[in-house]
Design a protein around this motif. Structure first.
Motif, PDB file in Angstrom:
ATOM      1  N   PRO A 124     -28.917  20.930 -16.355  1.00 26.07           N
ATOM      2  CA  PRO A 124     -29.676  20.559 -17.575  1.00 26.07           C
ATOM      3  C   PRO A 124     -31.478  21.049 -16.858  1.00 26.07           C
ATOM      4  CG  PRO A 124     -29.029  18.264 -16.382  1.00 26.07           C
ATOM      5  CD  PRO A 124     -28.614  19.586 -15.774  1.00 26.07           C
ATOM      6  N   ALA A 125     -31.641  21.679 -15.777  1.00 30.42           N
ATOM      7  CA  ALA A 125     -32.557  23.514 -15.241  1.00 30.42           C
ATOM      8  C   ALA A 125     -32.163  24.282 -16.013  1.00 30.42           C
ATOM      9  CB  ALA A 125     -32.768  22.900 -13.977  1.00 30.42           C
ATOM     10  N   VAL A 126     -30.991  24.240 -15.548  1.00 35.09           N
ATOM     11  CA  VAL A 126     -30.843  25.417 -17.126  1.00 35.09           C
ATOM     12  C   VAL A 126     -31.033  25.201 -18.474  1.00 35.09           C
ATOM     13  CG1 VAL A 126     -28.964  27.515 -17.448  1.00 35.09           C
ATOM     14  CG2 VAL A 126     -29.019  26.191 -15.345  1.00 35.09           C
ATOM     15  N   GLY A 127     -30.597  24.704 -19.148  1.00 38.14           N
ATOM     16  CA  GLY A 127     -31.103  24.593 -19.948  1.00 38.14           C
ATOM     17  C   GLY A 127     -32.639  23.706 -20.929  1.00 38.14           C
ATOM     18  N   THR A 148     -21.376  30.616 -10.047  1.00 42.75           N
ATOM     19  CA  THR A 148     -22.683  29.832 -10.459  1.00 42.75           C
ATOM     20  C   THR A 148     -23.173  28.851 -12.423  1.00 42.75           C
ATOM     21  OG1 THR A 148     -23.737  30.335  -8.824  1.00 42.75           O
ATOM     22  CG2 THR A 148     -25.549  28.885 -10.110  1.00 42.75           C
ATOM     23  N   VAL A 149     -22.929  30.473 -12.824  1.00 40.55           N
ATOM     24  CA  VAL A 149     -23.115  30.128 -14.311  1.00 40.55           C
ATOM     25  C   VAL A 149     -21.557  29.561 -14.995  1.00 40.55           C
ATOM     26  CG1 VAL A 149     -23.242  31.975 -16.448  1.00 40.55           C
ATOM     27  CG2 VAL A 149     -24.557  32.616 -14.424  1.00 40.55           C
ATOM     28  N   TYR A 150     -20.409  29.706 -14.171  1.00 40.82           N
ATOM     29  CA  TYR A 150     -18.939  29.530 -14.520  1.00 40.82           C
ATOM     30  C   TYR A 150     -19.808  27.831 -14.683  1.00 40.82           C
ATOM     31  CZ  TYR A 150     -14.414  28.853 -14.527  1.00 40.82           C
ATOM     32  OH  TYR A 150     -12.772  27.668 -15.266  1.00 40.82           O
ATOM     33  N   GLU A 151     -19.617  27.547 -13.511  1.00 41.67           N
ATOM     34  CA  GLU A 151     -19.976  26.187 -13.391  1.00 41.67           C
ATOM     35  C   GLU A 151     -20.772  25.269 -14.397  1.00 41.67           C
ATOM     36  OE1 GLU A 151     -17.910  23.907 -11.769  1.00 41.67           O
ATOM     37  OE2 GLU A 151     -16.528  25.783 -11.000  1.00 41.67           O
ATOM     38  N   VAL A 152     -21.749  25.992 -14.624  1.00 42.13           N
ATOM     39  CA  VAL A 152     -22.804  25.210 -15.441  1.00 42.13           C
ATOM     40  C   VAL A 152     -22.527  25.790 -16.906  1.00 42.13           C
ATOM     41  CG1 VAL A 152     -25.162  26.125 -16.198  1.00 42.13           C
ATOM     42  CG2 VAL A 152     -25.019  26.152 -13.391  1.00 42.13           C
ATOM     43  N   ASN A 321     -36.939  36.844 -13.632  1.00 43.90           N
ATOM     44  CA  ASN A 321     -38.789  36.613 -13.679  1.00 43.90           C
ATOM     45  C   ASN A 321     -39.222  35.061 -13.771  1.00 43.90           C
ATOM     46  OD1 ASN A 321     -38.276  35.950 -16.325  1.00 43.90           O
ATOM     47  ND2 ASN A 321     -39.180  37.998 -17.182  1.00 43.90           N
ATOM     48  N   GLN A 322     -38.164  34.178 -13.697  1.00 41.98           N
ATOM     49  CA  GLN A 322     -37.702  32.770 -14.126  1.00 41.98           C
ATOM     50  C   GLN A 322     -36.519  32.311 -13.074  1.00 41.98           C
ATOM     51  OE1 GLN A 322     -37.943  30.749 -16.765  1.00 41.98           O
ATOM     52  NE2 GLN A 322     -39.101  31.710 -18.673  1.00 41.98           N
ATOM     53  N   LEU A 323     -36.446  31.298 -11.671  1.00 42.81           N
ATOM     54  CA  LEU A 323     -35.653  30.571 -11.041  1.00 42.81           C
ATOM     55  C   LEU A 323     -35.089  29.461 -11.150  1.00 42.81           C
ATOM     56  CD1 LEU A 323     -33.412  31.498  -8.149  1.00 42.81           C
ATOM     57  CD2 LEU A 323     -35.886  30.969  -7.411  1.00 42.81           C
ATOM     58  N   VAL A 324     -33.702  29.520 -10.998  1.00 44.39           N
ATOM     59  CA  VAL A 324     -33.254  27.284 -11.618  1.00 44.39           C
ATOM     60  C   VAL A 324     -32.502  27.738 -10.303  1.00 44.39           C
ATOM     61  CG1 VAL A 324     -31.952  25.862 -12.649  1.00 44.39           C
ATOM     62  CG2 VAL A 324     -32.996  27.826 -13.750  1.00 44.39           C
TER      63      VAL A 324
END
Length: 340
Positions: A124-127, A148-152, A321-324
């Motif tokens: 949800p935060a990535v969204g 991490t990206v794979y699981e998201v 420049n952004q972080l989740v």
């Protein structure tokens, strides 16, 4: 009719009826008034009746109880206020545009780890981060490999119809699904309703194969997207020599990698954010670290104590420049960067 008998006031209340000095109330009386009002939900009128005094005196009793520490009131901010403050502090500490915090990671069940539960918590935060990027049909979104990206990518993100999705690194020769960048590209494209663009190349081809791959038209189309991308979504790798799970092409025996604290898109960097090369890395088919600095929106997604230094180093290098992340990792990062 005879007048009703008045309750006999407890010791110490007589003085209150003549508005005596509130500072001389006995502690036992202050406690009795506070207990009735705060823990038994009595009104001030109820307290006054039970103590045989006036409401005005009850008000003074409660004020004095707070002043003397008999009553201690804690104001707890709601979770969204706490999270907002934490994300703002972290964004300032790392000089980032935005920090998006997920809900705390759920406790893994028996036989499971945080790796198995982080995707649902982070998605949800990535969204939200992708939605705020303002991507339009035809824009290019780059995605990295990594667990991490794979699981998201196993979860719904945000509708971005017509957005072109492309990998940031080769990897069609890797055995693990999370290092198969074309698979992650397909998953992310499905989750946002975008158009996948595949990179049919190993991450680190041999000296003879490398130049021919660069001349292949299908590979050139993807490499061209790297320089025109509007957004990049990337994982942040932990220090390479401390990892049990790492792409096969990374030479973990290389002495140069001892200085590396992490990587993005299979490009390694040190604690100060400076690039760290290894033998053969000049043939790496992966977006350059310098190129990432020119992508308008670069979103890193990472959690875990082992990635604290990696996230800090990547932010210092301005590779995102952004972080989740989750609140626990955010707090650990702040503890590290604010340490005297």
């Amino acid at each position: 009719m005879p007048r009703a008998a008045q309750p006999t006031p407890p010791a110490g209340v007589e003085s209150t009826r003549s508005d005596g000095d509130a500072g001389h109330f006995p502690a036992s009386l202050l406690y009795q008034a506070a207990k009735l009002y705060y823990t038994e939900d009595a009104t001030q009128a109820d307290v006054a009746a039970q103590l045989g005094t006036s409401r005005a005196t009850v008000s003074r009793l409660l004020s004095e109880a707070k002043r003397r520490g008999i009553v201690r009131i804690e104001v707890v901010p709601p979770s969204e206020v706490t999270v907002g403050d934490l994300s703002d502090r972290l964004a300032r500490a790392l000089s980032l545009t935005n920090v998006y915090l997920s809900m705390p990671l759920p406790t893994p069940g028996p036989g499971r780890t945080d790796l198995d539960v982080m995707g649902g918590a982070l998605a949800p935060a990535v969204g939200r981060a992708l939605s705020a990027a303002g991507l339009l049909p035809g824009d290019a979104l780059l995605v990295s490999s990594g667990r991490t990206v794979y699981e998201v990518a196993q979860y719904d993100l945000v509708p971005l119809p017509g957005v072109r999705v492309a990998p940031t690194v080769g990897g069609n020769d890797q055995p693990e699904a999370w290092y198969q960048t074309n698979e992650i590209t397909r998953l992310v494209a499905d989750r946002i309703g975008g158009r996948p663009n595949y990179l049919f190349a190993p991450a680190l081809p041999g000296p003879d194969l490398y130049p021919s791959l660069l001349n292949d038209p299908s590979i050139q189309r993807v490499l061209d997207l790297w320089s025109h991308a509007r957004c990049a979504l990337m994982g942040v790798g932990a220090p390479p020599l401390m990892r049990s799970d790492i792409p096969q092409f990374v030479p973990t025996g290389s002495s140069s990698l001892r200085a590396a604290v992490g990587d993005v898109c299979s490009r390694f960097f040190d604690r100060a954010g400076e690039p760290v090369e290894f033998e053969g890395s000049e043939r790496l088919i992966a977006v350059e670290l310098e190129a990432l600095r020119h992508v308008p929106v670069t979103i890193a997604v990472a959690v875990g104590a082992e990635k604290v230094e990696s996230i800090i180093g990547g932010a210092r290098g301005r590779y995102f420049n952004q972080l989740v992340t989750d609140p626990a990792t955010a707090s650990a990062i702040l503890d590290t960067v604010e340490r005297p």
